[in-house]
Design a protein around this motif. Structure first.
Motif, PDB file in Angstrom:
ATOM      1  N   PRO A  92     -41.867   5.256  21.626  1.00  0.00           N
ATOM      2  CA  PRO A  92     -40.771   5.402  22.584  1.00  0.00           C
ATOM      3  C   PRO A  92     -39.434   5.648  21.900  1.00  0.00           C
ATOM      4  CG  PRO A  92     -41.245   3.098  22.269  1.00  0.00           C
ATOM      5  CD  PRO A  92     -42.230   3.848  21.424  1.00  0.00           C
ATOM      6  N   THR A  93     -39.316   5.256  20.625  1.00  0.00           N
ATOM      7  CA  THR A  93     -38.080   5.534  19.896  1.00  0.00           C
ATOM      8  C   THR A  93     -38.447   6.118  18.543  1.00  0.00           C
ATOM      9  OG1 THR A  93     -37.977   3.363  18.821  1.00  0.00           O
ATOM     10  CG2 THR A  93     -36.943   3.572  21.008  1.00  0.00           C
ATOM     11  N   ALA A  94     -37.536   6.883  17.996  1.00  0.00           N
ATOM     12  CA  ALA A  94     -37.802   7.500  16.694  1.00  0.00           C
ATOM     13  C   ALA A  94     -37.971   6.457  15.607  1.00  0.00           C
ATOM     14  CB  ALA A  94     -36.662   8.461  16.343  1.00  0.00           C
ATOM     15  N   ALA A  95     -37.169   5.381  15.679  1.00  0.00           N
ATOM     16  CA  ALA A  95     -37.245   4.349  14.643  1.00  0.00           C
ATOM     17  C   ALA A  95     -38.587   3.623  14.677  1.00  0.00           C
ATOM     18  CB  ALA A  95     -36.095   3.349  14.814  1.00  0.00           C
TER      19      ALA A  95
ATOM     20  N   SER B 264     -41.381   4.728  15.991  1.00  0.00           N
ATOM     21  CA  SER B 264     -42.430   5.677  15.649  1.00  0.00           C
ATOM     22  C   SER B 264     -42.529   5.856  14.137  1.00  0.00           C
ATOM     23  CB  SER B 264     -42.165   7.028  16.316  1.00  0.00           C
ATOM     24  OG  SER B 264     -43.143   7.968  15.936  1.00  0.00           O
ATOM     25  N   ALA B 265     -41.364   5.926  13.476  1.00  0.00           N
ATOM     26  CA  ALA B 265     -41.369   6.075  12.018  1.00  0.00           C
ATOM     27  C   ALA B 265     -41.989   4.863  11.345  1.00  0.00           C
ATOM     28  CB  ALA B 265     -39.943   6.284  11.520  1.00  0.00           C
ATOM     29  N   PHE B 266     -41.756   3.684  11.916  1.00  0.00           N
ATOM     30  CA  PHE B 266     -42.347   2.470  11.343  1.00  0.00           C
ATOM     31  C   PHE B 266     -43.849   2.431  11.580  1.00  0.00           C
ATOM     32  CE2 PHE B 266     -43.727  -1.930  12.267  1.00  0.00           C
ATOM     33  CZ  PHE B 266     -43.667  -2.425  10.982  1.00  0.00           C
ATOM     34  N   MET B 267     -44.282   2.736  12.824  1.00  0.00           N
ATOM     35  CA  MET B 267     -45.701   2.672  13.148  1.00  0.00           C
ATOM     36  C   MET B 267     -46.504   3.681  12.339  1.00  0.00           C
ATOM     37  SD  MET B 267     -46.363   0.257  15.310  1.00  0.00           S
ATOM     38  CE  MET B 267     -48.006   0.763  15.829  1.00  0.00           C
ATOM     39  N   ARG B 268     -45.947   4.845  12.125  1.00  0.00           N
ATOM     40  CA  ARG B 268     -46.639   5.871  11.358  1.00  0.00           C
ATOM     41  C   ARG B 268     -46.245   5.832   9.884  1.00  0.00           C
ATOM     42  NH1 ARG B 268     -49.393   9.165  14.566  1.00  0.00           N
ATOM     43  NH2 ARG B 268     -49.600  10.721  12.912  1.00  0.00           N
ATOM     44  N   GLY B 269     -45.477   4.805   9.516  1.00  0.00           N
ATOM     45  CA  GLY B 269     -45.078   4.622   8.124  1.00  0.00           C
ATOM     46  C   GLY B 269     -45.732   3.390   7.527  1.00  0.00           C
ATOM     47  N   PRO B 270     -44.939   2.377   7.194  1.00  0.00           N
ATOM     48  CA  PRO B 270     -45.499   1.223   6.491  1.00  0.00           C
ATOM     49  C   PRO B 270     -46.153   0.169   7.373  1.00  0.00           C
ATOM     50  CG  PRO B 270     -43.129   0.977   6.688  1.00  0.00           C
ATOM     51  CD  PRO B 270     -43.471   2.326   7.272  1.00  0.00           C
ATOM     52  N   PHE B 271     -46.251   0.397   8.688  1.00  0.00           N
ATOM     53  CA  PHE B 271     -46.813  -0.633   9.571  1.00  0.00           C
ATOM     54  C   PHE B 271     -48.202  -1.083   9.129  1.00  0.00           C
ATOM     55  CE2 PHE B 271     -49.848  -1.280  13.079  1.00  0.00           C
ATOM     56  CZ  PHE B 271     -49.396  -2.504  13.537  1.00  0.00           C
ATOM     57  N   PHE B 272     -49.063  -0.135   8.808  1.00  0.00           N
ATOM     58  CA  PHE B 272     -50.432  -0.498   8.442  1.00  0.00           C
ATOM     59  C   PHE B 272     -50.459  -1.368   7.187  1.00  0.00           C
ATOM     60  CE2 PHE B 272     -54.297   0.623   5.954  1.00  0.00           C
ATOM     61  CZ  PHE B 272     -55.208  -0.085   6.718  1.00  0.00           C
ATOM     62  N   LEU B 273     -49.658  -1.027   6.184  1.00  0.00           N
ATOM     63  CA  LEU B 273     -49.599  -1.842   4.972  1.00  0.00           C
ATOM     64  C   LEU B 273     -49.061  -3.228   5.277  1.00  0.00           C
ATOM     65  CD1 LEU B 273     -48.293   0.755   2.359  1.00  0.00           C
ATOM     66  CD2 LEU B 273     -50.639  -0.052   2.695  1.00  0.00           C
ATOM     67  N   HIS B 274     -48.076  -3.313   6.162  1.00  0.00           N
ATOM     68  CA  HIS B 274     -47.552  -4.616   6.565  1.00  0.00           C
ATOM     69  C   HIS B 274     -48.651  -5.453   7.223  1.00  0.00           C
ATOM     70  CE1 HIS B 274     -43.007  -3.414   6.711  1.00  0.00           C
ATOM     71  NE2 HIS B 274     -43.599  -3.105   5.578  1.00  0.00           N
ATOM     72  N   ALA B 275     -49.421  -4.845   8.113  1.00  0.00           N
ATOM     73  CA  ALA B 275     -50.483  -5.570   8.796  1.00  0.00           C
ATOM     74  C   ALA B 275     -51.545  -6.043   7.814  1.00  0.00           C
ATOM     75  CB  ALA B 275     -51.110  -4.676   9.873  1.00  0.00           C
ATOM     76  N   VAL B 276     -51.927  -5.179   6.877  1.00  0.00           N
ATOM     77  CA  VAL B 276     -52.927  -5.570   5.875  1.00  0.00           C
ATOM     78  C   VAL B 276     -52.411  -6.730   5.035  1.00  0.00           C
ATOM     79  CG1 VAL B 276     -54.128  -4.811   3.785  1.00  0.00           C
ATOM     80  CG2 VAL B 276     -54.074  -3.332   5.794  1.00  0.00           C
ATOM     81  N   ALA B 277     -51.140  -6.683   4.651  1.00  0.00           N
ATOM     82  CA  ALA B 277     -50.574  -7.768   3.841  1.00  0.00           C
ATOM     83  C   ALA B 277     -50.619  -9.092   4.599  1.00  0.00           C
ATOM     84  CB  ALA B 277     -49.139  -7.427   3.441  1.00  0.00           C
ATOM     85  N   PHE B 278     -50.200  -9.088   5.842  1.00  0.00           N
ATOM     86  CA  PHE B 278     -50.196 -10.328   6.618  1.00  0.00           C
ATOM     87  C   PHE B 278     -51.612 -10.874   6.780  1.00  0.00           C
ATOM     88  CE2 PHE B 278     -50.236 -12.726  10.616  1.00  0.00           C
ATOM     89  CZ  PHE B 278     -49.218 -13.639  10.358  1.00  0.00           C
ATOM     90  N   LEU B 279     -52.547 -10.012   7.112  1.00  0.00           N
ATOM     91  CA  LEU B 279     -53.933 -10.446   7.291  1.00  0.00           C
ATOM     92  C   LEU B 279     -54.558 -10.872   5.963  1.00  0.00           C
ATOM     93  CD1 LEU B 279     -55.063  -7.628   9.731  1.00  0.00           C
ATOM     94  CD2 LEU B 279     -54.628 -10.015  10.328  1.00  0.00           C
ATOM     95  N   LEU B 280     -54.209 -10.182   4.883  1.00  0.00           N
ATOM     96  CA  LEU B 280     -54.750 -10.539   3.571  1.00  0.00           C
ATOM     97  C   LEU B 280     -54.288 -11.924   3.146  1.00  0.00           C
ATOM     98  CD1 LEU B 280     -56.357  -9.665   1.050  1.00  0.00           C
ATOM     99  CD2 LEU B 280     -54.215  -8.744   0.144  1.00  0.00           C
ATOM    100  N   GLY B 281     -53.040 -12.264   3.450  1.00  0.00           N
ATOM    101  CA  GLY B 281     -52.551 -13.592   3.117  1.00  0.00           C
ATOM    102  C   GLY B 281     -53.349 -14.676   3.817  1.00  0.00           C
ATOM    103  N   ILE B 282     -53.671 -14.456   5.091  1.00  0.00           N
ATOM    104  CA  ILE B 282     -54.480 -15.427   5.841  1.00  0.00           C
ATOM    105  C   ILE B 282     -55.875 -15.538   5.237  1.00  0.00           C
ATOM    106  CG2 ILE B 282     -55.542 -15.887   8.080  1.00  0.00           C
ATOM    107  CD1 ILE B 282     -53.088 -14.614   9.376  1.00  0.00           C
TER     108      ILE B 282
END
Length: 202
Positions: free
Chosen positions: A34-37, A39-57
């Motif tokens: 819905p916003t450019a910012a 969208s840039a996050f979701m198609r940018g580092p979002f996946f790595l952020h999610a993997v990091a959070f889940l990996l820590g758990i």
């Protein structure tokens, strides 16, 4: 080679499934909505952020399981604590490679991000092991373990938060948090090995 406790099969499955869901979300997110910012996050580092959070758990669970899984010399225990989060990354490696290709992330930045995740997983597996050794009541151990984790990684200003580090690596910056995690890993493992050796000589 690290032997995987049966009790961790479900956490590994959950890690893989949730990481896959995060990858699908990042791939299917519309580039202009819905916003450019966002969208840039979701198609940018979002996946790595999610993997990091889940990996820590996952790493916390690995560390806690290690407490009751036999006696090992300190260096072999450290290898197990690092090897089992690395196994988790190995399971989702196809996702990481697909994400790199889809996002056109250069190999050096991708390699540094994966290296950071390895250091990240090692630290939190050691924390999980430490809480398992020190805190004996399961309810309190659960609260302490995840309380420490959330307090350390969620605030963006925290030096142990993986999100600014991975965002910087995405942009091609090495980042001081990468160096910090490596130094903390070495310091914690060195101090732990030294104390274990001293206690064994008494």
């Amino acid at each position: 080679m690290a032997r995987l406790p049966e009790a961790l099969l479900t956490p590994y499955h959950g890690f893989a499934i949730l990481s896959g869901a995060a990858l699908v979300a990042s791939l299917l997110w519309p580039e202009a909505e819905p916003t450019a910012a966002l969208s840039a996050f979701m198609r940018g580092p979002f996946f790595l952020h999610a993997v990091a959070f889940l990996l820590g758990i996952l790493a916390l669970q690995v560390g806690e399981a290690e407490v009751g899984y036999g006696a090992y010399p300190p260096l072999r225990r450290a290898a197990r604590l690092g090897g089992q989060p690395a196994l988790g990354l190995g399971i989702v490696l196809p996702f990481l490679l697909l994400h790199r290709a889809e996002a056109a992330l250069p190999w050096p930045e991708w390699g540094r991000a994966v290296g950071f995740l390895l250091l990240y997983g090692l630290l939190w597996s050691v924390v999980g092991y430490g809480t398992g050794v020190v805190v004996h009541w399961p309810g309190l151990r659960f609260a302490v373990k995840y309380g420490i984790y959330l307090a350390a990684v969620l605030p963006p200003a925290s030096p142990l938060s993986p999100f600014p580090a991975l965002g910087g690596l995405w942009e091609g910056l090495t980042g001081w948090r990468f160096v910090l995690y490596g130094a903390v890993d070495l310091g914690v493992l060195g101090a732990w090995t030294w104390t274990r050796r001293r206690s064994s000589k008494r």
